[in-house]
Design a protein around this motif. Structure first.
Motif, PDB file in Angstrom:
ATOM      1  N   THR A   1       1.005  -1.081   0.072  1.00 60.55           N
ATOM      2  CA  THR A   1       0.022   0.248  -0.087  1.00 60.55           C
ATOM      3  C   THR A   1       0.862   1.177   0.200  1.00 60.55           C
ATOM      4  N   TRP A   2       2.041   1.134   0.780  1.00 63.76           N
ATOM      5  CA  TRP A   2       2.691   2.344   0.984  1.00 63.76           C
ATOM      6  C   TRP A   2       3.500   2.635  -0.591  1.00 63.76           C
ATOM      7  N   LEU A   3       4.128   1.439  -1.195  1.00 56.76           N
ATOM      8  CA  LEU A   3       4.732   1.711  -2.120  1.00 56.76           C
ATOM      9  C   LEU A   3       3.795   2.152  -3.429  1.00 56.76           C
ATOM     10  N   HIS A   4       2.537   1.465  -3.448  1.00 56.01           N
ATOM     11  CA  HIS A   4       1.726   1.985  -4.537  1.00 56.01           C
ATOM     12  C   HIS A   4       1.250   3.471  -4.403  1.00 56.01           C
ATOM     13  N   ALA A   5       1.341   4.186  -3.228  1.00 51.68           N
ATOM     14  CA  ALA A   5       1.207   5.484  -3.050  1.00 51.68           C
ATOM     15  C   ALA A   5       2.388   6.085  -3.452  1.00 51.68           C
ATOM     16  N   LYS A   6       3.364   5.621  -3.299  1.00 52.75           N
ATOM     17  CA  LYS A   6       4.701   6.200  -3.732  1.00 52.75           C
ATOM     18  C   LYS A   6       4.879   6.270  -5.142  1.00 52.75           C
ATOM     19  N   VAL A   7       4.454   5.193  -5.825  1.00 51.41           N
ATOM     20  CA  VAL A   7       4.517   5.193  -7.416  1.00 51.41           C
ATOM     21  C   VAL A   7       3.556   6.179  -7.924  1.00 51.41           C
ATOM     22  N   GLU A   8       2.212   6.037  -7.311  1.00 45.78           N
ATOM     23  CA  GLU A   8       1.345   7.210  -7.900  1.00 45.78           C
ATOM     24  C   GLU A   8       1.703   8.675  -7.666  1.00 45.78           C
ATOM     25  N   GLU A   9       2.506   8.724  -6.703  1.00 46.40           N
ATOM     26  CA  GLU A   9       3.140  10.265  -6.427  1.00 46.40           C
ATOM     27  C   GLU A   9       4.367  10.359  -7.393  1.00 46.40           C
ATOM     28  N   ILE A  10       4.993   9.487  -7.467  1.00 47.19           N
ATOM     29  CA  ILE A  10       6.311   9.822  -8.441  1.00 47.19           C
ATOM     30  C   ILE A  10       5.940   9.695  -9.949  1.00 47.19           C
ATOM     31  N   GLN A  11       5.051   8.740 -10.328  1.00 51.37           N
ATOM     32  CA  GLN A  11       4.697   8.483 -11.912  1.00 51.37           C
ATOM     33  C   GLN A  11       5.754   8.339 -12.507  1.00 51.37           C
ATOM     34  N   PRO A  12       6.325   7.283 -12.307  1.00 54.21           N
ATOM     35  CA  PRO A  12       7.863   6.736 -12.718  1.00 54.21           C
ATOM     36  C   PRO A  12       7.640   6.289 -14.391  1.00 54.21           C
ATOM     37  N   GLU A  13       8.618   6.708 -15.133  1.00 55.37           N
ATOM     38  CA  GLU A  13       8.811   6.217 -16.458  1.00 55.37           C
ATOM     39  C   GLU A  13       9.454   4.924 -16.769  1.00 55.37           C
ATOM     40  N   ARG A  14      10.466   4.829 -15.691  1.00 53.01           N
ATOM     41  CA  ARG A  14      11.182   3.768 -15.893  1.00 53.01           C
ATOM     42  C   ARG A  14      11.820   3.107 -14.366  1.00 53.01           C
ATOM     43  N   VAL A  15      11.666   2.014 -14.003  1.00 49.17           N
ATOM     44  CA  VAL A  15      11.754   1.389 -12.924  1.00 49.17           C
ATOM     45  C   VAL A  15      12.782   0.090 -12.912  1.00 49.17           C
ATOM     46  N   LEU A  16      13.888   0.103 -11.893  1.00 50.14           N
ATOM     47  CA  LEU A  16      14.612  -1.240 -11.690  1.00 50.14           C
ATOM     48  C   LEU A  16      14.214  -1.686 -10.494  1.00 50.14           C
ATOM     49  N   GLU A  17      14.262  -2.999 -10.427  1.00 51.09           N
ATOM     50  CA  GLU A  17      13.747  -3.924  -9.399  1.00 51.09           C
ATOM     51  C   GLU A  17      14.831  -4.921  -9.080  1.00 51.09           C
TER      52      GLU A  17
ATOM     53  N   GLY B   1       5.035  -1.272 -11.581  1.00 52.40           N
ATOM     54  CA  GLY B   1       4.604  -1.029 -13.002  1.00 52.40           C
ATOM     55  C   GLY B   1       3.194  -0.671 -13.101  1.00 52.40           C
ATOM     56  N   ASN B   2       2.257  -0.391 -12.244  1.00 57.51           N
ATOM     57  CA  ASN B   2       0.932  -0.185 -12.495  1.00 57.51           C
ATOM     58  C   ASN B   2       0.476   1.075 -13.208  1.00 57.51           C
ATOM     59  N   GLU B   3       1.476   1.988 -13.036  1.00 54.68           N
ATOM     60  CA  GLU B   3       1.271   3.242 -13.809  1.00 54.68           C
ATOM     61  C   GLU B   3       1.686   3.504 -14.967  1.00 54.68           C
ATOM     62  N   GLY B   4       2.068   2.275 -15.713  1.00 53.95           N
ATOM     63  CA  GLY B   4       2.547   2.205 -17.029  1.00 53.95           C
ATOM     64  C   GLY B   4       4.192   2.291 -17.237  1.00 53.95           C
ATOM     65  N   ALA B   5       4.855   2.422 -16.171  1.00 51.48           N
ATOM     66  CA  ALA B   5       6.299   2.545 -16.480  1.00 51.48           C
ATOM     67  C   ALA B   5       6.905   1.119 -17.005  1.00 51.48           C
ATOM     68  N   GLU B   6       8.166   1.335 -17.664  1.00 50.32           N
ATOM     69  CA  GLU B   6       8.887   0.194 -18.083  1.00 50.32           C
ATOM     70  C   GLU B   6       9.605  -0.429 -16.779  1.00 50.32           C
ATOM     71  N   LEU B   7       9.415  -1.718 -16.665  1.00 46.55           N
ATOM     72  CA  LEU B   7      10.025  -2.260 -15.457  1.00 46.55           C
ATOM     73  C   LEU B   7      10.935  -3.326 -15.788  1.00 46.55           C
ATOM     74  N   ILE B   8      12.525  -3.092 -15.574  1.00 51.53           N
ATOM     75  CA  ILE B   8      13.364  -3.967 -15.704  1.00 51.53           C
ATOM     76  C   ILE B   8      13.576  -4.610 -14.271  1.00 51.53           C
ATOM     77  N   THR B   9      13.401  -5.895 -14.187  1.00 49.43           N
ATOM     78  CA  THR B   9      13.546  -6.777 -12.895  1.00 49.43           C
ATOM     79  C   THR B   9      14.466  -7.779 -12.965  1.00 49.43           C
TER      80      THR B   9
END
Length: 161
Positions: A8-24, A37-45
């Motif tokens: 839940t915390w992470l989801h709120a942070k992703v909504e706040e940042i609206q990332p385009e590119r994420v590394l996990e 990746g739920n806001e449409g970011a490119e995820l590399i994991t």
């Protein structure tokens, strides 16, 4: 898996940042990757276990997450990403949740990969094996770090310079 409260915390942070590119680092079954990746970011994991990586690929497809799953050791794969200059300062979020003893081994490279104004978020920050990493991000001159006290903790470090 980070669980519901941290999710839940992470989801709120992703909504706040609206990332385009994420590394996990540490895919597991894809639970946190789906959040990242739920806001449409490119995820590399990156996941070391090929069977679990396949399960994550199926989950990403089910949730329409734009994910590339790399099977390999997180420290080695992050080093490879740094070698490809197009990745430098290209990630809005880097989420670290893999072998705790390896967190310090990726910090310098993660700093090279995350954008200024981007975030390095690490799970399990209160666990044994993460103390050196926790002190490093709290004192690092390029980072402004807050500790999130949910269960065994998260660190959320913004790259400020």
């Amino acid at each position: 898996i980070i669980g519901r409260e941290k999710g839940t915390w992470l989801h709120a942070k992703v909504e706040e940042i609206q990332p385009e590119r994420v590394l996990e680092l540490g895919t597991a079954n894809g639970y946190s990757g789906i959040i990242l990746g739920n806001e449409g970011a490119e995820l590399i994991t990156i996941e070391i276990n090929p069977q679990i990586a396949e399960e994550a690929r199926n989950n990403f497809a089910q949730f329409s997450v734009n994910a590339t799953v790399i099977v390999g050791d997180g420290v080695e794969e992050v080093h490879k990403l740094v070698q490809d200059k197009k990745n430098l300062e290209s990630f809005d979020i880097i989420f670290i949740d893999f072998a705790k003893a390896k967190y310090m081994g990726v910090l310098d490279n993660c700093l090279r990969l995350v954008k200024k104004g981007g975030f390095i978020i690490a799970d399990n920050i209160q666990m044994e094996g993460c103390q050196n990493f926790k002190m490093a991000v709290l004192k690092h001159p390029q980072l402004k770090t807050e500790l999130v006290k949910i269960k065994d903790g998260l660190s959320c470090s913004e790259k400020v310079r």
